[in-house]
Scaffold this motif. Sequence first.
Motif, PDB file in Angstrom:
ATOM      1  N   GLY A  48     -11.689 -28.360  31.426  1.00 54.84           N
ATOM      2  CA  GLY A  48     -12.740 -28.070  32.394  1.00 54.84           C
ATOM      3  C   GLY A  48     -13.744 -27.002  32.012  1.00 54.84           C
ATOM      4  O   GLY A  48     -14.743 -26.818  32.696  1.00 54.84           O
ATOM      5  N   LEU A  49     -13.490 -26.278  30.915  1.00 48.45           N
ATOM      6  CA  LEU A  49     -14.438 -25.246  30.480  1.00 48.45           C
ATOM      7  C   LEU A  49     -15.621 -25.885  29.779  1.00 48.45           C
ATOM      8  O   LEU A  49     -15.510 -26.966  29.202  1.00 48.45           O
ATOM      9  CB  LEU A  49     -13.770 -24.260  29.522  1.00 48.45           C
ATOM     10  CG  LEU A  49     -12.667 -23.372  30.090  1.00 48.45           C
ATOM     11  CD1 LEU A  49     -12.098 -22.488  28.980  1.00 48.45           C
ATOM     12  CD2 LEU A  49     -13.185 -22.521  31.232  1.00 48.45           C
ATOM     13  N   SER A  50     -16.750 -25.197  29.801  1.00 49.89           N
ATOM     14  CA  SER A  50     -17.929 -25.694  29.095  1.00 49.89           C
ATOM     15  C   SER A  50     -18.273 -24.739  27.953  1.00 49.89           C
ATOM     16  O   SER A  50     -17.794 -23.593  27.905  1.00 49.89           O
ATOM     17  CB  SER A  50     -19.104 -25.859  30.054  1.00 49.89           C
ATOM     18  OG  SER A  50     -19.399 -24.648  30.698  1.00 49.89           O
ATOM     19  N   VAL A  51     -19.102 -25.221  27.040  1.00 51.96           N
ATOM     20  CA  VAL A  51     -19.505 -24.429  25.882  1.00 51.96           C
ATOM     21  C   VAL A  51     -20.043 -23.080  26.349  1.00 51.96           C
ATOM     22  O   VAL A  51     -20.836 -23.006  27.286  1.00 51.96           O
ATOM     23  CB  VAL A  51     -20.560 -25.190  25.055  1.00 51.96           C
ATOM     24  CG1 VAL A  51     -21.134 -24.300  23.955  1.00 51.96           C
ATOM     25  CG2 VAL A  51     -19.964 -26.452  24.446  1.00 51.96           C
ATOM     26  N   GLY A  52     -19.552 -22.011  25.710  1.00 59.03           N
ATOM     27  CA  GLY A  52     -19.966 -20.653  26.036  1.00 59.03           C
ATOM     28  C   GLY A  52     -19.043 -19.946  27.015  1.00 59.03           C
ATOM     29  O   GLY A  52     -19.049 -18.724  27.082  1.00 59.03           O
ATOM     30  N   GLN A  53     -18.229 -20.705  27.756  1.00 58.99           N
ATOM     31  CA  GLN A  53     -17.306 -20.072  28.698  1.00 58.99           C
ATOM     32  C   GLN A  53     -16.082 -19.531  27.969  1.00 58.99           C
ATOM     33  O   GLN A  53     -15.641 -20.086  26.963  1.00 58.99           O
ATOM     34  CB  GLN A  53     -16.827 -21.073  29.758  1.00 58.99           C
ATOM     35  CG  GLN A  53     -17.784 -21.271  30.893  1.00 58.99           C
ATOM     36  CD  GLN A  53     -17.175 -22.131  31.988  1.00 58.99           C
ATOM     37  OE1 GLN A  53     -16.718 -23.235  31.732  1.00 58.99           O
ATOM     38  NE2 GLN A  53     -17.163 -21.610  33.194  1.00 58.99           N
ATOM     39  N   SER A  54     -15.538 -18.461  28.521  1.00 54.96           N
ATOM     40  CA  SER A  54     -14.312 -17.852  28.010  1.00 54.96           C
ATOM     41  C   SER A  54     -13.279 -17.825  29.119  1.00 54.96           C
ATOM     42  O   SER A  54     -13.620 -17.857  30.305  1.00 54.96           O
ATOM     43  CB  SER A  54     -14.568 -16.412  27.552  1.00 54.96           C
ATOM     44  OG  SER A  54     -15.457 -16.380  26.471  1.00 54.96           O
ATOM     45  N   VAL A  55     -12.027 -17.734  28.714  1.00 53.77           N
ATOM     46  CA  VAL A  55     -10.941 -17.644  29.673  1.00 53.77           C
ATOM     47  C   VAL A  55      -9.898 -16.677  29.125  1.00 53.77           C
ATOM     48  O   VAL A  55      -9.606 -16.673  27.936  1.00 53.77           O
ATOM     49  CB  VAL A  55     -10.326 -19.038  29.966  1.00 53.77           C
ATOM     50  CG1 VAL A  55      -9.749 -19.670  28.714  1.00 53.77           C
ATOM     51  CG2 VAL A  55      -9.273 -18.972  31.057  1.00 53.77           C
ATOM     52  N   ASP A  56      -9.385 -15.825  30.002  1.00 52.77           N
ATOM     53  CA  ASP A  56      -8.222 -14.997  29.672  1.00 52.77           C
ATOM     54  C   ASP A  56      -7.025 -15.795  30.121  1.00 52.77           C
ATOM     55  O   ASP A  56      -6.890 -16.090  31.317  1.00 52.77           O
ATOM     56  CB  ASP A  56      -8.272 -13.659  30.424  1.00 52.77           C
ATOM     57  CG  ASP A  56      -9.381 -12.762  29.919  1.00 52.77           C
ATOM     58  OD1 ASP A  56      -9.624 -12.759  28.700  1.00 52.77           O
ATOM     59  OD2 ASP A  56     -10.010 -12.074  30.738  1.00 52.77           O
ATOM     60  N   TRP A  57      -6.156 -16.139  29.177  1.00 49.11           N
ATOM     61  CA  TRP A  57      -5.062 -17.031  29.501  1.00 49.11           C
ATOM     62  C   TRP A  57      -3.732 -16.402  29.132  1.00 49.11           C
ATOM     63  O   TRP A  57      -3.557 -15.930  28.014  1.00 49.11           O
ATOM     64  CB  TRP A  57      -5.230 -18.356  28.752  1.00 49.11           C
ATOM     65  CG  TRP A  57      -4.454 -19.436  29.399  1.00 49.11           C
ATOM     66  CD1 TRP A  57      -3.256 -19.935  28.973  1.00 49.11           C
ATOM     67  CD2 TRP A  57      -4.767 -20.142  30.599  1.00 49.11           C
ATOM     68  NE1 TRP A  57      -2.825 -20.902  29.833  1.00 49.11           N
ATOM     69  CE2 TRP A  57      -3.728 -21.058  30.829  1.00 49.11           C
ATOM     70  CE3 TRP A  57      -5.826 -20.082  31.495  1.00 49.11           C
ATOM     71  CZ2 TRP A  57      -3.728 -21.916  31.931  1.00 49.11           C
ATOM     72  CZ3 TRP A  57      -5.824 -20.936  32.574  1.00 49.11           C
ATOM     73  CH2 TRP A  57      -4.787 -21.835  32.786  1.00 49.11           C
ATOM     74  N   PRO A  58      -2.783 -16.384  30.083  1.00 46.74           N
ATOM     75  CA  PRO A  58      -1.471 -15.804  29.786  1.00 46.74           C
ATOM     76  C   PRO A  58      -0.672 -16.699  28.848  1.00 46.74           C
ATOM     77  O   PRO A  58      -0.666 -17.918  28.994  1.00 46.74           O
ATOM     78  CB  PRO A  58      -0.803 -15.711  31.162  1.00 46.74           C
ATOM     79  CG  PRO A  58      -1.509 -16.703  32.015  1.00 46.74           C
ATOM     80  CD  PRO A  58      -2.890 -16.859  31.469  1.00 46.74           C
ATOM     81  N   LEU A  59      -0.030 -16.087  27.888  1.00 45.72           N
ATOM     82  CA  LEU A  59       0.854 -16.783  26.958  1.00 45.72           C
ATOM     83  C   LEU A  59       2.284 -16.359  27.234  1.00 45.72           C
ATOM     84  O   LEU A  59       2.521 -15.344  27.894  1.00 45.72           O
ATOM     85  CB  LEU A  59       0.477 -16.436  25.516  1.00 45.72           C
ATOM     86  CG  LEU A  59      -0.894 -16.868  25.042  1.00 45.72           C
ATOM     87  CD1 LEU A  59      -1.134 -16.370  23.625  1.00 45.72           C
ATOM     88  CD2 LEU A  59      -1.041 -18.378  25.104  1.00 45.72           C
ATOM     89  N   PRO A  60       3.246 -17.120  26.730  1.00 44.99           N
ATOM     90  CA  PRO A  60       4.640 -16.705  26.897  1.00 44.99           C
ATOM     91  C   PRO A  60       4.835 -15.283  26.388  1.00 44.99           C
ATOM     92  O   PRO A  60       4.215 -14.870  25.413  1.00 44.99           O
ATOM     93  CB  PRO A  60       5.409 -17.719  26.038  1.00 44.99           C
ATOM     94  CG  PRO A  60       4.526 -18.927  26.005  1.00 44.99           C
ATOM     95  CD  PRO A  60       3.120 -18.392  26.015  1.00 44.99           C
TER      96      PRO A  60
END
Length: 138
Positions: free
Chosen positions: A102-114
């Motif tokens: 669902g993200l578009s070019v230029g967007q960033s996301v902080d995503w939790p990892l294990p």
Amino acid sequence: MPTERKIYVTTHDMKRLLALLEGTASVRNAEAAEALESELASAVVVAPDKIPDNVVTMNSRVRFQDEETGQEREITLVYPKDADPQQGKISILAPVGAALIGLSVGQSVDWPLPGGRLKRLKIVEVLFQPEAAGQPDL
């Protein structure tokens, strides 16, 4: 995910992903499945022919960057049955897969990892998107 952002999902992908989540009982994927479910709850759902061609949909080939390391990676976002990390096919139920939908070019996301770590990922380019290629049922 502290960043306010808008994500887009096609009606086809939403239907398939919700069905997938209903059947997901794997403890290994539980965190990613929960995060994906949360993302989908706030997604803007659009018809496949209305999705912008710079948005990551299922079966899209995408190049993204780890903003901490600067490392770029190309992957194809797939359903679990089609996952093959050696071929760059990453499951939607993998932490990175769930982060990118669902993200578009230029967007960033902080995503939790294990293990409680966070990764900041940025979409650099959507190299292939089924909807833009006229293959929305891929």
